[in-house]
Design a protein around this motif. Structure first.
Motif, PDB file in Angstrom:
ATOM      1  N   HIS A  92       0.841  -1.203   0.000  1.00  0.00           N
ATOM      2  CA  HIS A  92       0.000   0.000   0.000  1.00  0.00           C
ATOM      3  C   HIS A  92       0.877   1.254   0.000  1.00  0.00           C
ATOM      4  O   HIS A  92       0.557   2.251   0.652  1.00  0.00           O
ATOM      5  CB  HIS A  92      -0.919   0.007   1.219  1.00  0.00           C
ATOM      6  N   GLY A  93       1.982   1.208  -0.755  1.00  0.00           N
ATOM      7  CA  GLY A  93       2.987   2.253  -0.634  1.00  0.00           C
ATOM      8  C   GLY A  93       2.761   3.511  -1.435  1.00  0.00           C
ATOM      9  O   GLY A  93       3.395   4.524  -1.157  1.00  0.00           O
ATOM     10  N   LEU A  94       1.874   3.495  -2.426  1.00  0.00           N
ATOM     11  CA  LEU A  94       1.774   4.665  -3.288  1.00  0.00           C
ATOM     12  C   LEU A  94       1.322   5.899  -2.512  1.00  0.00           C
ATOM     13  O   LEU A  94       1.972   6.945  -2.545  1.00  0.00           O
ATOM     14  CB  LEU A  94       0.825   4.376  -4.453  1.00  0.00           C
ATOM     15  N   ALA A  95       0.220   5.783  -1.791  1.00  0.00           N
ATOM     16  CA  ALA A  95      -0.248   6.926  -1.000  1.00  0.00           C
ATOM     17  C   ALA A  95       0.538   7.069   0.298  1.00  0.00           C
ATOM     18  O   ALA A  95       0.926   8.171   0.692  1.00  0.00           O
ATOM     19  CB  ALA A  95      -1.739   6.782  -0.693  1.00  0.00           C
ATOM     20  N   MET A  96       0.796   5.936   0.967  1.00  0.00           N
ATOM     21  CA  MET A  96       1.395   6.011   2.298  1.00  0.00           C
ATOM     22  C   MET A  96       2.850   6.453   2.268  1.00  0.00           C
ATOM     23  O   MET A  96       3.323   7.098   3.201  1.00  0.00           O
ATOM     24  CB  MET A  96       1.259   4.668   3.008  1.00  0.00           C
ATOM     25  N   SER A  97       3.599   6.133   1.206  1.00  0.00           N
ATOM     26  CA  SER A  97       4.988   6.584   1.132  1.00  0.00           C
ATOM     27  C   SER A  97       5.066   8.102   1.107  1.00  0.00           C
ATOM     28  O   SER A  97       5.937   8.703   1.748  1.00  0.00           O
ATOM     29  CB  SER A  97       5.672   6.000  -0.104  1.00  0.00           C
ATOM     30  N   VAL A  98       4.165   8.722   0.353  1.00  0.00           N
ATOM     31  CA  VAL A  98       4.134  10.187   0.317  1.00  0.00           C
ATOM     32  C   VAL A  98       3.787  10.739   1.702  1.00  0.00           C
ATOM     33  O   VAL A  98       4.402  11.694   2.186  1.00  0.00           O
ATOM     34  CB  VAL A  98       3.129  10.679  -0.739  1.00  0.00           C
ATOM     35  N   ALA A  99       2.810  10.121   2.364  1.00  0.00           N
ATOM     36  CA  ALA A  99       2.429  10.551   3.711  1.00  0.00           C
ATOM     37  C   ALA A  99       3.573  10.370   4.702  1.00  0.00           C
ATOM     38  O   ALA A  99       3.819  11.231   5.559  1.00  0.00           O
ATOM     39  CB  ALA A  99       1.203   9.773   4.178  1.00  0.00           C
ATOM     40  N   HIS A 100       4.287   9.246   4.596  1.00  0.00           N
ATOM     41  CA  HIS A 100       5.393   8.998   5.513  1.00  0.00           C
ATOM     42  C   HIS A 100       6.512  10.008   5.322  1.00  0.00           C
ATOM     43  O   HIS A 100       7.123  10.473   6.292  1.00  0.00           O
ATOM     44  CB  HIS A 100       5.930   7.580   5.302  1.00  0.00           C
ATOM     45  N   GLY A 101       6.794  10.355   4.067  1.00  0.00           N
ATOM     46  CA  GLY A 101       7.811  11.374   3.825  1.00  0.00           C
ATOM     47  C   GLY A 101       7.434  12.715   4.436  1.00  0.00           C
ATOM     48  O   GLY A 101       8.272  13.403   5.025  1.00  0.00           O
ATOM     49  N   ALA A 102       6.158  13.082   4.314  1.00  0.00           N
ATOM     50  CA  ALA A 102       5.701  14.344   4.902  1.00  0.00           C
ATOM     51  C   ALA A 102       5.812  14.309   6.423  1.00  0.00           C
ATOM     52  O   ALA A 102       6.192  15.301   7.062  1.00  0.00           O
ATOM     53  CB  ALA A 102       4.259  14.619   4.475  1.00  0.00           C
ATOM     54  N   HIS A 103       5.484  13.151   7.022  1.00  0.00           N
ATOM     55  CA  HIS A 103       5.580  13.017   8.475  1.00  0.00           C
ATOM     56  C   HIS A 103       7.017  13.175   8.952  1.00  0.00           C
ATOM     57  O   HIS A 103       7.295  13.896   9.922  1.00  0.00           O
ATOM     58  CB  HIS A 103       5.045  11.649   8.904  1.00  0.00           C
ATOM     59  N   VAL A 104       7.946  12.510   8.276  1.00  0.00           N
ATOM     60  CA  VAL A 104       9.343  12.594   8.691  1.00  0.00           C
ATOM     61  C   VAL A 104       9.881  14.004   8.481  1.00  0.00           C
ATOM     62  O   VAL A 104      10.607  14.541   9.326  1.00  0.00           O
ATOM     63  CB  VAL A 104      10.190  11.544   7.938  1.00  0.00           C
ATOM     64  N   ALA A 105       9.520  14.631   7.367  1.00  0.00           N
ATOM     65  CA  ALA A 105       9.960  16.000   7.129  1.00  0.00           C
ATOM     66  C   ALA A 105       9.486  16.923   8.239  1.00  0.00           C
ATOM     67  O   ALA A 105      10.253  17.757   8.749  1.00  0.00           O
ATOM     68  CB  ALA A 105       9.432  16.489   5.775  1.00  0.00           C
ATOM     69  N   HIS A 106       8.221  16.786   8.638  1.00  0.00           N
ATOM     70  CA  HIS A 106       7.682  17.596   9.732  1.00  0.00           C
ATOM     71  C   HIS A 106       8.471  17.340  11.016  1.00  0.00           C
ATOM     72  O   HIS A 106       8.835  18.272  11.737  1.00  0.00           O
ATOM     73  CB  HIS A 106       6.211  17.260   9.940  1.00  0.00           C
ATOM     74  N   SER A 107       8.749  16.069  11.289  1.00  0.00           N
ATOM     75  CA  SER A 107       9.448  15.719  12.525  1.00  0.00           C
ATOM     76  C   SER A 107      10.884  16.225  12.539  1.00  0.00           C
ATOM     77  O   SER A 107      11.426  16.523  13.601  1.00  0.00           O
ATOM     78  CB  SER A 107       9.438  14.198  12.709  1.00  0.00           C
ATOM     79  N   LEU A 108      11.503  16.338  11.374  1.00  0.00           N
ATOM     80  CA  LEU A 108      12.882  16.807  11.317  1.00  0.00           C
ATOM     81  C   LEU A 108      13.013  18.304  11.559  1.00  0.00           C
ATOM     82  O   LEU A 108      14.067  18.764  12.005  1.00  0.00           O
ATOM     83  CB  LEU A 108      13.487  16.460   9.950  1.00  0.00           C
ATOM     84  N   VAL A 109      11.979  19.062  11.257  1.00  0.00           N
ATOM     85  CA  VAL A 109      12.076  20.512  11.417  1.00  0.00           C
ATOM     86  C   VAL A 109      11.230  21.040  12.564  1.00  0.00           C
ATOM     87  O   VAL A 109      11.297  22.215  12.890  1.00  0.00           O
ATOM     88  CB  VAL A 109      11.689  21.244  10.115  1.00  0.00           C
ATOM     89  N   GLU A 110      10.411  20.173  13.181  1.00  0.00           N
ATOM     90  CA  GLU A 110       9.586  20.574  14.312  1.00  0.00           C
ATOM     91  C   GLU A 110       9.863  19.641  15.481  1.00  0.00           C
ATOM     92  O   GLU A 110      10.425  18.562  15.311  1.00  0.00           O
ATOM     93  CB  GLU A 110       8.086  20.490  13.954  1.00  0.00           C
ATOM     94  N   ASP A 111       9.448  20.032  16.655  1.00  0.00           N
ATOM     95  CA  ASP A 111       9.530  19.163  17.823  1.00  0.00           C
ATOM     96  C   ASP A 111       8.321  18.232  17.787  1.00  0.00           C
ATOM     97  O   ASP A 111       7.192  18.667  18.004  1.00  0.00           O
ATOM     98  CB  ASP A 111       9.511  19.999  19.103  1.00  0.00           C
ATOM     99  N   PRO A 112       8.535  16.925  17.515  1.00  0.00           N
ATOM    100  CA  PRO A 112       7.382  16.026  17.371  1.00  0.00           C
ATOM    101  C   PRO A 112       6.602  15.830  18.666  1.00  0.00           C
ATOM    102  O   PRO A 112       5.461  15.375  18.635  1.00  0.00           O
ATOM    103  CB  PRO A 112       8.022  14.707  16.916  1.00  0.00           C
ATOM    104  N   SER A 113       7.188  16.187  19.812  1.00  0.00           N
ATOM    105  CA  SER A 113       6.473  16.027  21.082  1.00  0.00           C
ATOM    106  C   SER A 113       5.596  17.236  21.405  1.00  0.00           C
ATOM    107  O   SER A 113       4.805  17.198  22.339  1.00  0.00           O
ATOM    108  CB  SER A 113       7.479  15.816  22.220  1.00  0.00           C
ATOM    109  N   ALA A 114       5.730  18.298  20.612  1.00  0.00           N
ATOM    110  CA  ALA A 114       4.941  19.497  20.876  1.00  0.00           C
ATOM    111  C   ALA A 114       3.487  19.270  20.487  1.00  0.00           C
ATOM    112  O   ALA A 114       3.153  18.365  19.732  1.00  0.00           O
ATOM    113  CB  ALA A 114       5.515  20.688  20.109  1.00  0.00           C
TER     114      ALA A 114
END
Length: 479
Positions: free
Chosen positions: A414-436
């Motif tokens: 099920h990687g077509l949609a979820m891979s894009v979502a996972h990349g966005a999640h990791v990008a957010h986590s790299l530039v933001e505090d994920p615990s906030a």
């Protein structure tokens, strides 16, 4: 995970990995129907420019290193550079963008992530199962919006997706799922045989209708993402297989090791899917399985209308490995399914025989779908590798407890949609505090490891192949 452990694992696997990679490159895996040049107007999957990007050479540095130029890695880079244009981002691939699963899929864009909804509700609870499904719907909608954002149509055809069955086992499975969807207040209606025939002229007994769905050219989407990243200053390096890494500590960056150079980065994303095992990454077991597809020449008007041309409907069989199909934007029928093959340890001759036999079986089943397909030429046959986990959940988390090293993989088909979502999640986590409080929402697949399966032992590999063979036999019995 220590530097010594990773380096030792990489050194131990170097010769085997080189052999496996050369064998894979030389084997006849076929070409997808969206190979570069086959889809006029679509972005190519080969690279961001006409010329290949250079290999990693010497000692390079970056703020963020992304290893793997498939959809997960490209989505990470794209969303990172969108959030912070000042970042120096390098994307490295063992071959080139979209060379792996992201360029060799069948282009089904539909919701669902992890186990079936009834299993998810039992395992994680109703509330979490509902959030999981809605997250997968949002992922589909994000990809559709992304094609507009990139200005690249990518062969997108909006439509519906039906998970259908003709057998008793499939009916029982769909009934359990339908009951759970109703209990969770989710809009996934049951379709009767007649309602399915209104969309596709194939005699299924019943199905579940997923309204948030589409189909597209996955290589074109990957190419469009790569081109957008390059236009924003992301650097690319091709033909640079990762050999190992030395995690940094404190202010020291992580060092990535390649055949002819190194790359040091403050933050690293390993979007390497099923290559995690050959790299010795402690992310649990992500099984590399080869799956198969065929495509016809463009169909005539009658056949297109009968197989979802008017509604854009794609059909997925409820039984694992049983054939599924969709129409491409240029009117080809794409059919996937059949035997899934665990390649490690198989001889090239045996792997080639299984691949050829599976293509032949898919062609036979294709012709049984509708009378208009009896004589249509099959123009493309191809195989690609997906990453599967024991519990059907992806892995999106840290590697070995290092907060600045991330891994993405194991989407289980099920990687077509979820891979894009996972990349966005990791990008957010790299530039933001994920615990906030404003950080990204956590889901069961936001985890550092999948369950482990000791596949280095021959008996375990034998058991896995026996299980895959049993699934293949069941698929062949499916009407």
């Amino acid at each position: 995970m220590t530097a010594r452990e990773v380096s030792a694992a990489a050194s131990e696997r170097d010769s085997n990995r080189d052999s496996d990679r050369d064998s894979e490159r030389d084997s006849v895996r076929g070409e997808p129907c969206w190979a570069p040049g086959d889809s006029p107007g679509d972005a190519p999957g080969r690279a961001t420019t006409a010329a290949p990007a250079p290999r990693i050479s010497g000692g390079l540095t970056a703020d963020v290193a992304v290893v793997g130029a498939g959809l997960a890695g490209l989505s990470t880079a794209y969303h990172l550079i969108e959030r912070d244009p000042s970042l120096d981002i390098v994307v490295v691939d063992a071959r080139h963008p979209a060379a792996g699963a992201s360029g060799r899929g069948t282009g089904l864009l539909g919701p669902r992530v992890g186990p079936a909804i009834d299993r998810a509700a039992r395992t994680f609870g109703p509330s979490t199962a509902r959030r999981m499904y809605l997250a997968s719907v949002a992922a589909v909608e994000r990809v559709v919006a992304l094609t507009e954002e990139l200005g690249a149509p990518c062969g997108l055809r909006a439509g519906e997706q039906i998970v259908a069955t003709r057998g008793a086992d499939g009916l029982a499975s769909l009934a359990r799922q339908a009951e759970t969807y109703r209990a969770l207040g989710l809009d996934v209606p049951v379709l009767s045989a007649a309602a399915i025939r209104e969309r596709v002229d194939v005699p299924y007994h019943a199905g579940l209708l997923y309204r948030s769905a589409a189909t597209l050219n996955p290589a074109a989407l990957s190419g469009a993402l790569a081109a957008a990243c390059a236009a924003k200053g992301v650097r690319f390096h091709d033909d640079s297989p990762l050999r190992g890494l030395r995690p940094g500590s404190g202010a020291a960056p992580t060092e990535l090791l390649f055949p002819s150079g190194t790359l040091r980065a403050r933050k690293t994303v390993l979007a390497v899917n099923a290559a995690a095992g050959s790299l010795g990454l402690p992310v649990g077991t992500v099984l590399p399985l080869q799956v198969h597809a065929v495509a016809t020449d463009p169909l005539g008007a009658e056949a297109r209308a009968a197989l979802g041309g008017a509604t854009g409907t794609a059909v997925v069989n409820a039984m694992s490995l049983a054939p599924y199909f969709r129409l491409s934007h240029d009117g080809r029928l794409v059919v996937g399914g059949g035997r899934a093959v665990h390649l490690p340890g198989l001889s090239p001759d045996r792997a080639a025989a299984l691949r050829t036999a599976t293509w032949s079986w898919l062609e036979e089943r294709l012709r049984l779908l509708h009378p208009s397909l009896a004589d249509v030429p099959v123009s493309h046959r191809w195989s690609g590798q997906i990453g599967m986990t024991l519990d059907d959940l992806p892995v999106v988390g840290h590697v070995g407890g290092h907060p600045d090293i991330w891994y993405i993989g194991g989407c289980c088909g099920h990687g077509l949609a979820m891979s894009v979502a996972h990349g966005a999640h990791v990008a957010h986590s790299l530039v933001e505090d994920p615990s906030a409080a404003h950080g990204p929402v956590s889901y069961p697949w936001h985890r550092d490891q999948a369950p482990r399966v000791p596949l280095t032992a021959r008996p375990a590999r034998g058991l896995l192949r026996a299980y895959l063979s049993s699934l293949d036999r069941a698929a062949r019995r499916t009407p």
